[in-house]
Design a protein around this motif. Structure first.
Motif, mmCIF file in Angstrom:
data_model
loop_
_atom_site.group_PDB
_atom_site.id
_atom_site.type_symbol
_atom_site.label_atom_id
_atom_site.label_comp_id
_atom_site.label_asym_id
_atom_site.label_seq_id
_atom_site.Cartn_x
_atom_site.Cartn_y
_atom_site.Cartn_z
ATOM 1 N N GLU A 81 0.828 -1.212 0.000
ATOM 2 C CA GLU A 81 0.000 0.000 0.000
ATOM 3 C C GLU A 81 0.861 1.261 0.000
ATOM 4 O O GLU A 81 0.546 2.246 -0.676
ATOM 5 N N PRO A 122 -5.067 -6.422 -2.310
ATOM 6 C CA PRO A 122 -6.502 -6.337 -2.019
ATOM 7 C C PRO A 122 -7.106 -5.055 -2.598
ATOM 8 O O PRO A 122 -6.481 -3.997 -2.573
ATOM 9 N N THR A 123 -8.305 -5.162 -3.125
ATOM 10 C CA THR A 123 -8.981 -4.011 -3.717
ATOM 11 C C THR A 123 -9.068 -2.870 -2.706
ATOM 12 O O THR A 123 -8.877 -1.701 -3.062
ATOM 13 N N GLU A 124 -9.344 -3.185 -1.447
ATOM 14 C CA GLU A 124 -9.421 -2.150 -0.407
ATOM 15 C C GLU A 124 -8.104 -1.392 -0.287
ATOM 16 O O GLU A 124 -8.086 -0.180 -0.052
ATOM 17 N N THR A 125 -6.988 -2.094 -0.434
ATOM 18 C CA THR A 125 -5.669 -1.481 -0.349
ATOM 19 C C THR A 125 -5.442 -0.545 -1.527
ATOM 20 O O THR A 125 -4.915 0.556 -1.372
ATOM 21 N N VAL A 127 -7.761 1.009 -3.379
ATOM 22 C CA VAL A 127 -8.631 2.179 -3.223
ATOM 23 C C VAL A 127 -8.092 3.103 -2.135
ATOM 24 O O VAL A 127 -8.092 4.326 -2.285
ATOM 25 N N SER A 128 -7.607 2.538 -1.046
ATOM 26 C CA SER A 128 -7.037 3.356 0.023
ATOM 27 C C SER A 128 -5.832 4.151 -0.473
ATOM 28 O O SER A 128 -5.700 5.346 -0.182
ATOM 29 N N GLU A 161 -17.288 -3.003 -7.556
ATOM 30 C CA GLU A 161 -16.504 -3.092 -6.322
ATOM 31 C C GLU A 161 -15.733 -1.795 -6.065
ATOM 32 O O GLU A 161 -15.702 -1.293 -4.938
ATOM 33 N N ARG A 164 -18.172 0.939 -4.973
ATOM 34 C CA ARG A 164 -18.590 0.739 -3.589
ATOM 35 C C ARG A 164 -17.506 1.216 -2.614
ATOM 36 O O ARG A 164 -17.771 1.938 -1.651
ATOM 37 N N LEU A 165 -16.265 0.842 -2.884
ATOM 38 C CA LEU A 165 -15.177 1.193 -1.973
ATOM 39 C C LEU A 165 -14.829 2.679 -2.036
ATOM 40 O O LEU A 165 -14.511 3.295 -1.012
ATOM 41 N N LYS A 168 -17.342 4.401 -0.046
ATOM 42 C CA LYS A 168 -17.131 4.114 1.373
ATOM 43 C C LYS A 168 -16.054 5.021 1.971
ATOM 44 O O LYS A 168 -16.165 5.454 3.118
ATOM 45 N N THR A 169 -14.988 5.332 1.199
ATOM 46 C CA THR A 169 -13.929 6.194 1.717
ATOM 47 C C THR A 169 -14.430 7.612 1.897
ATOM 48 O O THR A 169 -13.931 8.333 2.768
#
Length: 174
Positions: A81, A122-125, A127-128, A161, A164-165, A168-169
């Motif tokens: 990340e 990870p997709t969350e990583t 996007v973050s 996806e 959505r993320l 969410k942020t």
């Protein structure tokens, strides 16, 4: 990414963080681009010029970065990340430094999901890292850019996806 001894991960992440500013993106400017139509089956005659920033990602639990345990996996994701953030931020800073393409206009920037797929970030990583890079720009820099996330319609669910993320942020507009 090597495994760290107990209690050394934070120190290692600090060392990486202190040196991450030395990462330099590979930038190609004013490159003629052309490509396929939306069906991806035919080439178009459309041509335009773009600036292109090449970036890559740290493989997570794949290739030579196989995790030895959960702690090592979490450390690898955090390193990945940090590298993603630095690459997105460097590309955005470069784009903002170019100024708007026309009087009063904004420069289009398409950020692609780096490290997804075979690199297993990870997709969350991803996007973050994207959202933190955008947030790290000054207001003036952000005001010169129209930043879009570019997903591939051939990868089932990727757009949904990411949408959505991103929502969410709360850091990037849809």
């Amino acid at each position: 990414v090597p495994a760290c001894e107990e209690g050394e991960t934070e120190q290692a992440l600090n060392i990486i963080g202190e040196a991450i500013h030395t990462l330099r993106p590979l930038v190609m400017q004013n490159v003629q681009a052309c490509g396929a139509d939306p069906s991806l089956t035919l080439l178009t005659n459309n041509k335009h010029r773009v600036n292109l920033v090449y970036a890559s990602a740290v493989p997570v639990d794949t290739y030579l970065n196989s995790a030895k345990d959960r702690s090592h996996l979490e450390f690898t994701v955090r390193v990945a990340e940090t590298v993603l953030y630095a690459q997105y931020y460097g590309a955005l800073k470069h784009a903002a430094a170019q100024g708007p393409p026309t009087a009063g206009g904004k420069r289009m920037v398409y950020m692609m999901p780096l490290g997804g797929g075979v690199f297993r970030n990870p997709t969350e990583t991803i996007v973050s890292a994207m959202s933190c890079a955008v947030e790290s720009l000054t207001d003036a820099e952000r005001d010169t850019l129209n930043i879009q996330v570019l997903t591939f319609h051939g990868k089932h669910g990727e757009c949904r996806e990411f949408t959505r993320l991103v929502e969410k942020t709360g850091k990037l507009k849809k």
